[in-house]
Design a protein around this motif. Structure first.
Motif, mmCIF file in Angstrom:
data_model
loop_
_atom_site.group_PDB
_atom_site.id
_atom_site.type_symbol
_atom_site.label_atom_id
_atom_site.label_comp_id
_atom_site.label_asym_id
_atom_site.label_seq_id
_atom_site.Cartn_x
_atom_site.Cartn_y
_atom_site.Cartn_z
ATOM 1 N N LYS A 1 -10.668 -3.438 -7.165
ATOM 2 C CA LYS A 1 -9.242 -3.250 -6.893
ATOM 3 C C LYS A 1 -8.433 -3.751 -8.102
ATOM 4 O O LYS A 1 -8.872 -4.624 -8.845
ATOM 5 N N ASN A 2 -7.249 -3.161 -8.289
ATOM 6 C CA ASN A 2 -6.340 -3.573 -9.374
ATOM 7 C C ASN A 2 -7.035 -3.563 -10.742
ATOM 8 O O ASN A 2 -6.851 -4.470 -11.549
ATOM 9 N N HIS A 3 -7.819 -2.529 -10.991
ATOM 10 C CA HIS A 3 -8.695 -2.523 -12.168
ATOM 11 C C HIS A 3 -8.231 -1.588 -13.282
ATOM 12 O O HIS A 3 -8.183 -1.976 -14.456
ATOM 13 N N PHE A 4 -7.899 -0.349 -12.949
ATOM 14 C CA PHE A 4 -7.614 0.645 -13.976
ATOM 15 C C PHE A 4 -6.177 0.535 -14.479
ATOM 16 O O PHE A 4 -5.241 0.348 -13.697
ATOM 17 N N ASN A 5 -6.026 0.649 -15.771
ATOM 18 C CA ASN A 5 -4.691 0.601 -16.376
ATOM 19 C C ASN A 5 -4.031 1.977 -16.437
ATOM 20 O O ASN A 5 -2.815 2.086 -16.558
ATOM 21 N N TYR A 6 -4.867 3.015 -16.372
ATOM 22 C CA TYR A 6 -4.334 4.373 -16.359
ATOM 23 C C TYR A 6 -5.311 5.269 -15.599
ATOM 24 O O TYR A 6 -6.528 5.207 -15.821
ATOM 25 N N ILE A 7 -4.792 6.067 -14.669
ATOM 26 C CA ILE A 7 -5.603 7.022 -13.923
ATOM 27 C C ILE A 7 -5.001 8.408 -14.099
ATOM 28 O O ILE A 7 -3.810 8.617 -13.868
ATOM 29 N N HIS A 8 -5.857 9.334 -14.514
ATOM 30 C CA HIS A 8 -5.458 10.722 -14.741
ATOM 31 C C HIS A 8 -6.125 11.590 -13.677
ATOM 32 O O HIS A 8 -7.325 11.472 -13.432
ATOM 33 N N ALA B 1 -3.450 6.551 -1.756
ATOM 34 C CA ALA B 1 -3.544 5.130 -1.407
ATOM 35 C C ALA B 1 -4.672 4.456 -2.189
ATOM 36 O O ALA B 1 -4.548 3.294 -2.613
ATOM 37 N N GLN B 2 -5.778 5.174 -2.405
ATOM 38 C CA GLN B 2 -6.867 4.610 -3.211
ATOM 39 C C GLN B 2 -6.454 4.496 -4.681
ATOM 40 O O GLN B 2 -6.831 3.529 -5.359
ATOM 41 N N LEU B 3 -5.682 5.459 -5.171
ATOM 42 C CA LEU B 3 -5.149 5.324 -6.522
ATOM 43 C C LEU B 3 -4.361 4.025 -6.643
ATOM 44 O O LEU B 3 -4.511 3.277 -7.615
ATOM 45 N N TYR B 4 -3.526 3.783 -5.653
ATOM 46 C CA TYR B 4 -2.679 2.586 -5.694
ATOM 47 C C TYR B 4 -3.520 1.306 -5.633
ATOM 48 O O TYR B 4 -3.248 0.337 -6.354
ATOM 49 N N ALA C 1 3.135 5.463 -0.970
ATOM 50 C CA ALA C 1 2.000 4.573 -1.247
ATOM 51 C C ALA C 1 2.432 3.276 -1.920
ATOM 52 O O ALA C 1 1.645 2.325 -1.992
ATOM 53 N N GLY C 2 3.664 3.228 -2.425
ATOM 54 C CA GLY C 2 4.165 2.019 -3.056
ATOM 55 C C GLY C 2 4.437 2.129 -4.538
ATOM 56 O O GLY C 2 4.883 1.153 -5.168
ATOM 57 N N PHE C 3 4.178 3.280 -5.129
ATOM 58 C CA PHE C 3 4.421 3.451 -6.563
ATOM 59 C C PHE C 3 5.916 3.447 -6.877
ATOM 60 O O PHE C 3 6.743 3.854 -6.054
ATOM 61 N N GLU C 4 6.229 2.996 -8.076
ATOM 62 C CA GLU C 4 7.604 2.973 -8.569
ATOM 63 C C GLU C 4 7.742 3.927 -9.752
ATOM 64 O O GLU C 4 6.760 4.410 -10.290
ATOM 65 N N ASP C 5 8.988 4.145 -10.149
ATOM 66 C CA ASP C 5 9.289 5.004 -11.310
ATOM 67 C C ASP C 5 8.564 6.344 -11.206
ATOM 68 O O ASP C 5 8.007 6.845 -12.190
#
Length: 347
Positions: A158-165, A181-184, A248-252
């Motif tokens: 969890k909280n691992h990837f800095n960028y997901i494409h 939700a898994q992306l988040y 899901a909670g994402f901003e911007d």
């Protein structure tokens, strides 16, 4: 980002594409060629139907073929996105020298995006994930490929990837809220995700030259019951993805809506080239998307499905038919915890 193709944030209705009425043929552009890497796959992992090869283990989840024709098409789609973004691999912009440490490419396909991103960002560790083993056997030191189902529970930290494409998974993801939700959960605080998706409901025109009863739209209409049997939501447009990211909670969360011409009919040279690339993609893509589904789920015989596919291409070769579809680029950020140093991104 300087580009002759208009890309405006949160522009949900881009301006009409001006047609070139002097064009008499859609096939006057230079031939677009692409190559795939040599692959190491076991023949026992595939089945053959209607002259196409499918990955046996994932065929019930992903109905598109995995043969050389399809691998060429996937690489051509990648080239088309480079055209859209003026050679950039993504809309998310990183400061020079600030490579995102851990990167995940969801549904990596042939692996071409992951390999090019890893080459451009040597400080990144890139994982390309897909259901089918269609990636090259060789790779760069900072890129690796893994096989897994994105809709299962992720085993990454969890909280691992800095960028997901994530690009063109509309045919793969059944439960989009769960996927997002898994992306988040697995993106690091301050990290970014980028979704790239396209419409699969029908094609469009601003001037009425593509009729609702066009063979191209008849093709999409025939696929809708197949989508529903597979659990694919064919109604999704850019605002739906934006809303799910926010939920899901994402901003911007920012959406970029682009019209891609279906053929070389535009007046603008850049758009005409883009449309010609799409025509090349569609020349095998409409069969890839439709033949397997129409025969296995739609009640069509091979002959009926083949005829529908063949007829659907006719409007794309007519420069008087000004058809297009939508590509959506949606970027989002996970809130950075207090005290965290977020990934430095260009504004």
């Amino acid at each position: 980002m300087a580009t002759t193709i208009p890309i405006a944030a949160n522009d949900l209705n881009p301006a009409p594409i001006e047609a070139n009425d002097e064009v008499t043929s859609d096939w006057d552009e230079e031939s677009i060629a692409s190559s795939t890497q040599s692959l190491s796959e076991s023949i026992r992992e595939h089945v053959y139907e209607n002259g196409r090869r499918y990955h046996q283990k994932s065929k019930d989840q992903y109905m598109l073929p995995t043969d050389e024709t399809e691998l060429d098409r996937l690489d051509m789609v990648h080239h088309m996105h480079l055209e859209l973004l003026e050679g950039n691999l993504c809309i998310t912009k990183f400061e020079e020298g600030a490579d995102p440490a851990n990167v995940l490419d969801c549904g990596c396909g042939t692996g071409i995006w992951a390999l090019e991103f890893g080459d451009l960002h040597p400080g990144s560790q890139v994982i390309g994930l897909d259901l089918a083993p269609i990636q090259p056997g060789w790779t760069a030191p900072n890129v690796k490929f893994e096989l897994d189902d994105l809709e299962k529970e992720w085993t990454y930290p969890k909280n691992h990837f800095n960028y997901i494409h994530s690009r063109h998974l509309i045919m793969s993801i059944k439960d989009w809220p769960r996927y997002i939700a898994q992306l988040y959960s697995h993106i690091a605080p301050g990290g970014r995700v980028e979704l790239v998706e396209h419409t699969i409901d029908k094609s469009y025109s601003d001037d009425g030259t593509l009729l609702e009863e066009s063979p191209f739209n008849a093709y999409w209409t025939a696929l809708r019951p197949c989508y529903e049997k597979l659990g694919i939501n064919w109604r999704l447009h850019g605002t739906h993805y934006k809303h799910m990211l926010e939920e899901a909670g994402f901003e911007d969360v920012t959406i970029y809506t682009l019209k891609v011409p279906a053929g070389g009919w535009p007046r603008d040279k850049k758009m005409r080239r883009l449309g010609s690339i799409f025509a090349q993609v569609a020349s095998t893509g409409v069969e890839a998307y439709g033949l397997g589904m129409l025969t296995s789920l739609g009640g069509y015989s091979v002959e009926e499905a083949t005829e529908l596919v063949k007829n659907s291409l006719v409007p794309l070769r007519d420069p008087k038919v000004h058809a297009y579809y939508f590509e959506y680029y949606i970027t989002a950020r996970k809130h950075a915890w207090e005290g965290d140093t977020p990934l430095h991104l260009q504004s």
